[in-house]
Design a protein around this motif. Structure first.
Motif, PDB file in Angstrom:
ATOM      1  N   LEU A 123       0.487  -1.183  -0.005  1.00 40.64           N
ATOM      2  CA  LEU A 123       0.074   0.011  -0.092  1.00 40.64           C
ATOM      3  C   LEU A 123       0.946   1.129  -0.123  1.00 40.64           C
ATOM      4  N   CYS A 124       2.107   1.051   0.327  1.00 48.61           N
ATOM      5  CA  CYS A 124       3.077   2.340   0.140  1.00 48.61           C
ATOM      6  C   CYS A 124       4.238   2.193  -0.944  1.00 48.61           C
ATOM      7  N   GLU A 125       4.822   3.313  -0.967  1.00 51.23           N
ATOM      8  CA  GLU A 125       5.700   3.316  -2.177  1.00 51.23           C
ATOM      9  C   GLU A 125       7.259   3.077  -1.664  1.00 51.23           C
ATOM     10  N   ARG A 126       7.701   2.243  -2.356  1.00 50.83           N
ATOM     11  CA  ARG A 126       9.075   2.152  -2.014  1.00 50.83           C
ATOM     12  C   ARG A 126       9.933   3.202  -2.391  1.00 50.83           C
ATOM     13  N   VAL A 127      10.937   3.534  -1.491  1.00 48.46           N
ATOM     14  CA  VAL A 127      11.935   4.476  -2.045  1.00 48.46           C
ATOM     15  C   VAL A 127      13.210   3.884  -2.474  1.00 48.46           C
ATOM     16  N   VAL A 128      13.148   3.751  -3.912  1.00 45.41           N
ATOM     17  CA  VAL A 128      14.380   2.890  -4.485  1.00 45.41           C
ATOM     18  C   VAL A 128      15.563   3.778  -4.174  1.00 45.41           C
ATOM     19  N   GLU A 166      17.682  -1.254  11.791  1.00 39.84           N
ATOM     20  CA  GLU A 166      19.342  -1.502  11.347  1.00 39.84           C
ATOM     21  C   GLU A 166      19.824  -0.790  10.460  1.00 39.84           C
ATOM     22  N   ALA A 167      19.023   0.626  10.064  1.00 42.38           N
ATOM     23  CA  ALA A 167      19.336   1.331   9.046  1.00 42.38           C
ATOM     24  C   ALA A 167      19.321   2.647   9.791  1.00 42.38           C
ATOM     25  N   PRO A 168      19.791   3.070  10.910  1.00 39.83           N
ATOM     26  CA  PRO A 168      19.398   4.210  11.500  1.00 39.83           C
ATOM     27  C   PRO A 168      19.612   5.657  11.042  1.00 39.83           C
ATOM     28  N   THR A 169      20.364   5.895  10.120  1.00 33.94           N
ATOM     29  CA  THR A 169      20.573   7.019   9.331  1.00 33.94           C
ATOM     30  C   THR A 169      19.552   7.241   8.343  1.00 33.94           C
ATOM     31  N   THR A 170      19.041   6.289   7.582  1.00 32.21           N
ATOM     32  CA  THR A 170      18.020   6.353   6.813  1.00 32.21           C
ATOM     33  C   THR A 170      16.744   6.650   7.500  1.00 32.21           C
ATOM     34  N   ARG A 171      16.449   5.732   8.670  1.00 35.63           N
ATOM     35  CA  ARG A 171      15.437   5.846   9.847  1.00 35.63           C
ATOM     36  C   ARG A 171      15.318   7.455  10.116  1.00 35.63           C
ATOM     37  N   PHE A 229      16.368  20.528   0.614  1.00 33.25           N
ATOM     38  CA  PHE A 229      16.531  20.285   1.920  1.00 33.25           C
ATOM     39  C   PHE A 229      17.115  19.426   2.472  1.00 33.25           C
ATOM     40  N   PRO A 230      17.296  18.322   2.007  1.00 31.38           N
ATOM     41  CA  PRO A 230      18.311  17.359   2.526  1.00 31.38           C
ATOM     42  C   PRO A 230      19.761  17.696   2.907  1.00 31.38           C
ATOM     43  N   GLN A 231      20.108  18.644   1.748  1.00 36.27           N
ATOM     44  CA  GLN A 231      21.495  18.982   1.536  1.00 36.27           C
ATOM     45  C   GLN A 231      21.706  20.153   2.664  1.00 36.27           C
ATOM     46  N   ALA A 283      20.975  11.191  -1.035  1.00 38.69           N
ATOM     47  CA  ALA A 283      20.299  10.867  -2.120  1.00 38.69           C
ATOM     48  C   ALA A 283      18.984  10.266  -1.963  1.00 38.69           C
ATOM     49  N   GLY A 284      19.119   9.405  -0.864  1.00 36.35           N
ATOM     50  CA  GLY A 284      17.893   8.551  -0.490  1.00 36.35           C
ATOM     51  C   GLY A 284      16.924   9.550   0.261  1.00 36.35           C
ATOM     52  N   MET A 285      17.510  10.377   0.885  1.00 34.35           N
ATOM     53  CA  MET A 285      16.561  11.334   1.518  1.00 34.35           C
ATOM     54  C   MET A 285      15.778  12.289   0.618  1.00 34.35           C
TER      55      MET A 285
END
Length: 146
Positions: free
Chosen positions: A49-54, A81-86, A111-113, A127-129
């Motif tokens: 139901l959600c969108e994967r952030v590839v 186990e992915a604390p920065t991404t989380r 904004f992320p930069q 880039a993920g953010m």
């Protein structure tokens, strides 16, 4: 076209990072990782139901709801186990939820930069953010058009 303006909630988060010495910013990001709210029951256990952030190496999923008043609620899942991404997901969820559609669309794409972590985390994480933010804005546009 919506003008790029950083909403107050995200400006406060950005300022919180920039007020810290660079070595302490990663610790703050890790603190945000512990503050990622749980997704509503209707999405829990239903990544379809959600969108994967590839753009993220870790399995990150987002979904945005827009209510009848045009207020946005952002939800995200990211593994512990992915604390920065989380942590990035948590920043966006906390900074976007409660905004209007126009406010979300007005968030600057860079904004992320702007939060002072470009030397503390890898470019891939930034880039993920950015991917999370751009997908969130796309979902809001789609909800607005519906």
């Amino acid at each position: 076209m919506t003008a790029s303006v950083l909403p107050a909630a995200l400006a406060e988060i950005r300022d919180e990072f920039l007020e810290l010495p660079e070595p302490d910013r990663l610790q703050l990001l890790l603190e945000y990782s512990n503050e990622l709210p749980a997704v509503p029951a209707k999405y829990d256990g239903h990544p379809e139901l959600c969108e994967r952030v590839v753009e993220c190496q870790s399995p990150v999923y987002i979904i945005l709801d827009v209510d009848d008043a045009g207020r946005v609620a952002m939800h995200a899942t990211a593994p512990p186990e992915a604390p920065t991404t989380r942590g990035f997901a948590s920043i966006l969820v906390q900074g976007v939820t409660g905004l209007t559609v126009d406010e979300v669309l007005g968030i600057p794409d860079d904004f992320p930069q702007s939060i002072g972590l470009t030397r503390a985390v890898s470019p891939l994480r930034i880039a993920g953010m950015t991917g999370m933010l751009l997908r969130a804005k796309r979902q809001v546009r789609a909800a607005q058009a519906a």
